[in-house]
Enzyme design. Structure first.
Site, short mmCIF file in Angstrom:
data_model
loop_
_atom_site.label_atom_id
_atom_site.label_comp_id
_atom_site.label_asym_id
_atom_site.label_seq_id
_atom_site.Cartn_x
_atom_site.Cartn_y
_atom_site.Cartn_z
N GLY A 45 0.85 -1.18 0.00
CA GLY A 45 0.00 0.00 0.00
C GLY A 45 0.88 1.23 0.00
N GLN A 50 3.04 9.91 1.72
CA GLN A 50 4.33 9.20 1.76
C GLN A 50 5.24 9.58 0.61
OE1 GLN A 50 2.41 5.13 2.40
NE2 GLN A 50 4.28 4.96 3.61
N CYS A 96 5.79 -0.46 7.53
CA CYS A 96 5.44 0.74 6.76
C CYS A 96 6.65 1.17 5.94
CB CYS A 96 5.03 1.85 7.72
SG CYS A 96 4.56 3.38 6.90
N LEU A 97 6.41 1.53 4.68
CA LEU A 97 7.52 1.96 3.82
C LEU A 97 8.23 3.19 4.39
CD1 LEU A 97 5.92 1.62 0.26
CD2 LEU A 97 7.55 0.06 1.34
N HIS A 138 -4.60 0.80 7.52
CA HIS A 138 -3.25 1.37 7.66
C HIS A 138 -3.07 2.58 6.74
CE1 HIS A 138 1.28 0.92 8.10
NE2 HIS A 138 1.19 1.69 7.04
N GLU A 139 -3.51 2.46 5.48
CA GLU A 139 -3.34 3.56 4.52
C GLU A 139 -4.27 4.73 4.85
OE1 GLU A 139 -0.78 3.48 2.72
OE2 GLU A 139 -0.38 1.38 3.11
N HIS A 142 -2.78 6.98 7.23
CA HIS A 142 -1.79 7.90 6.63
C HIS A 142 -2.42 9.22 6.19
CE1 HIS A 142 2.10 5.97 6.56
NE2 HIS A 142 1.63 4.86 6.03
ZN ZN Z 1 2.51 3.00 6.05
#
Ligand code: ZN
Length: 184
Positions: A45, A50, A96-97, A138-139, A142
């Site tokens: 995702g 991000q 998470c990225l 999760h997204e 963000h």
């Molecule tokens: Zn994340």
């Protein structure tokens, strides 16, 4: 175009993102670039903040959890709103990225109903469960300025503190391109 991923500590990861009103060429290019960026970093995702865009947009690819899993989806969500979250809470070790090499159990409800628009601006309301619901939650966080580390106990967060500081200053081993807020 592949964007660098903004790292933990970047103020853009803490912004409540803005609604998208223009679905024109610039937006369509952004969607393509975000898919490309997500794939290049092997993400399941990716949310617009991000990559440095404070917009209510994210995409997910929950097919990556299990190639045989027919429930997985690869799709983008524009201007989403969670209208309902139900079911038993369950733990899953999230990553998470923007916070590489950190994984912690996060407890979330099993099901959610989401109102959202497609990348062409069509309106939908749909219910998701399983890993797809998990990735959406999760997204969605963000675009509200929330990170998964906000959901863990204060004690666990304290244990992670030095690791998170290192990430902010770029002292981290990562295979994709990142932008660090505190790198000199
Ligand atoms: Zn994340």
């Amino acid at each position: 175009m592949i964007y660098p991923i903004r790292a933990y500590g970047d103020p853009i990861l803490r912004i409540k993102c803005e609604k998208i009103t223009d679905f024109g060429d610039g937006f369509q290019k952004l969607v393509v670039d975000m898919y490309e960026t997500m794939d290049a970093s092997d993400g399941v995702g990716l949310a617009a903040p991000q990559i440095g865009k404070p917009l209510r947009l994210f995409m997910i690819d929950s097919t990556l959890f299990d190639k045989e899993n027919k429930d997985g989806v690869r799709m983008a969500f524009v201007n989403p709103t969670i209208v309902d979250e139900t079911g038993e809470k369950w733990d899953f070790e999230e990553g998470c990225l923007s916070i590489p090499n950190v994984r912690e159990d996060v407890s979330r409800k099993a099901k959610l109903t989401l109102q959202y628009q497609s990348i062409t601006g069509e309106n939908f309301e749909k219910t998701f469960d399983g890993m797809t619901a998990r990735v959406i939650q999760h997204e969605y966080d963000h675009i509200q300025g929330i990170l998964f580390t906000d959901h863990i106990s204060a004690f666990k967060r304290q244990l992670l503190k030095s690791k998170l500081t290192k990430i902010s200053s770029g002292k981290v081993n990562v295979h994709y391109r990142m932008k660090f807020p505190k790198r000199k």
